[in-house]
Write an enzyme that holds these catalytic residues in place. Sequence first.
Site, PDB file in Angstrom:
ATOM      1  N   GLU A 161       0.805  -1.025  -0.230  1.00  0.00           N
ATOM      2  CA  GLU A 161       0.054   0.083   0.142  1.00  0.00           C
ATOM      3  C   GLU A 161       0.997   1.230   0.018  1.00  0.00           C
ATOM      4  OE1 GLU A 161      -3.040   2.125   3.113  1.00  0.00           O
ATOM      5  OE2 GLU A 161      -3.227   0.010   2.836  1.00  0.00           O
ATOM      6  N   ASP A 200      -8.404   2.890  -0.491  1.00  0.00           N
ATOM      7  CA  ASP A 200      -7.078   3.386   0.101  1.00  0.00           C
ATOM      8  C   ASP A 200      -6.570   4.688  -0.218  1.00  0.00           C
ATOM      9  OD1 ASP A 200      -6.401   0.845   1.752  1.00  0.00           O
ATOM     10  OD2 ASP A 200      -6.506   0.154  -0.411  1.00  0.00           O
ATOM     11  N   SER A 225      -8.140   0.911  -4.871  1.00  0.00           N
ATOM     12  CA  SER A 225      -8.218  -0.044  -3.671  1.00  0.00           C
ATOM     13  C   SER A 225      -6.905  -0.750  -3.924  1.00  0.00           C
ATOM     14  CB  SER A 225      -9.251  -0.939  -3.933  1.00  0.00           C
ATOM     15  OG  SER A 225      -9.250  -1.998  -2.854  1.00  0.00           O
ATOM     16  N   LYS A 278      -4.521  -3.984  -3.076  1.00  0.00           N
ATOM     17  CA  LYS A 278      -4.633  -5.344  -2.459  1.00  0.00           C
ATOM     18  C   LYS A 278      -3.359  -6.233  -2.771  1.00  0.00           C
ATOM     19  CE  LYS A 278      -8.831  -4.723  -1.101  1.00  0.00           C
ATOM     20  NZ  LYS A 278      -9.254  -4.598   0.412  1.00  0.00           N
TER      21      LYS A 278
END
Length: 377
Positions: free
Chosen positions: A257, A278, A289, A291
């Site tokens: 991230e 995010d 997002s 992941k």
Amino acid sequence: MVNATLSVVQKNSAFVGSATGELAARAIGMLYPGVKQSDLSEEQKQTISTLATVSAGLAGGLTGSSTASAAVGAQSGKNAVENNYLSTNQSLTFDKELSDCRKSGGNCQDIIDKWEKISDEQSAEIDQKLKDNPLEAQVIDKEVAKGGYDMTQRPGWLGNIGVEVMTSDEAKAYVQKWNGRDLTKIDVNSPEWTKFAVFASDPENQAMLVSGGLLVKDITKAAISFMSRNTATATVNASEVGMQWGQGNMKQGMPWEDYVGKSLPADARLPKNFKIFDYYDGATKTATSVKSIDTQTMAKLANPNQVYSSIKGNIDAAAKFKEYALSGRELTSSMISNREIQLAIPADTTKTQWAEINRAIEYGKSQGVKVTVTQVK
């Protein structure tokens, strides 16, 4: 569309009709060894169905007389020819009308507006067709649009030997603009497997897939090979990202991230524990997002379909997001123009797992969510 494709295949010959079952059986054996057909999960059945459709469509092309016979029936071909942007003949008519108007010194904007309206109306059908019948769009619509575009590039000297050519540079520019837009739309939005089906059903390409007749096993292998290709947009070292696979969120998810955030504006990061997304880039209205999926766990190696299920769950969550607020940051669906998932996977991801990932990517497109894959080694 599955039924439409298979119906064409089955009409071509009794052999191809019966071969469809063998295509599916071989795909099951290759993708899910040791699993009985009756024990397949619903998602596994969907994967097999897609492979069987691609393979059967290819088989139809091999037994038919043209690429179109592999993809769609005669009626859909007729509809496409009658309803397309500016075809070759339309381009020539537009060219003549505009040229005659310019020569007479009249106001030609009405002619331009008329043909732009025709182009727009016919082009609008592409959006729905790409959802309902993308194979038809790839096989027929694209060829008709390309025919009109190619007409603009014919050299003028061909007119001296009796070949029809466009003479107005202005008309050429308009046709290139209108048809170029539609060609791009088809290429960008068509599911990848339809591009393979079109490629493989072309007579010039069949020599690479067939030797000495219709070989079902080779066709199925080709379809599986295409679907299971590595479509990662980038490869990075784990040390560069600072992540360790299989070590939990703190050492796997969070480092990834943080890494994704390095390429985004400093204020794009949403508060920790924000729902679904995010990052949000206000300039591009893109919600991201982040992941990561460890494909090397025993469960995901034994059942690659879990990879698809995980990604699909993330896609559904991103697609259905409405609004959320946390720590003074609010995000609503009206603020979002682009929904993306930045997915990290191990570089050792298997071909079977890649087939599931690619299927998820296509599903994401249908839901308006772009899935970008980076492999971390």
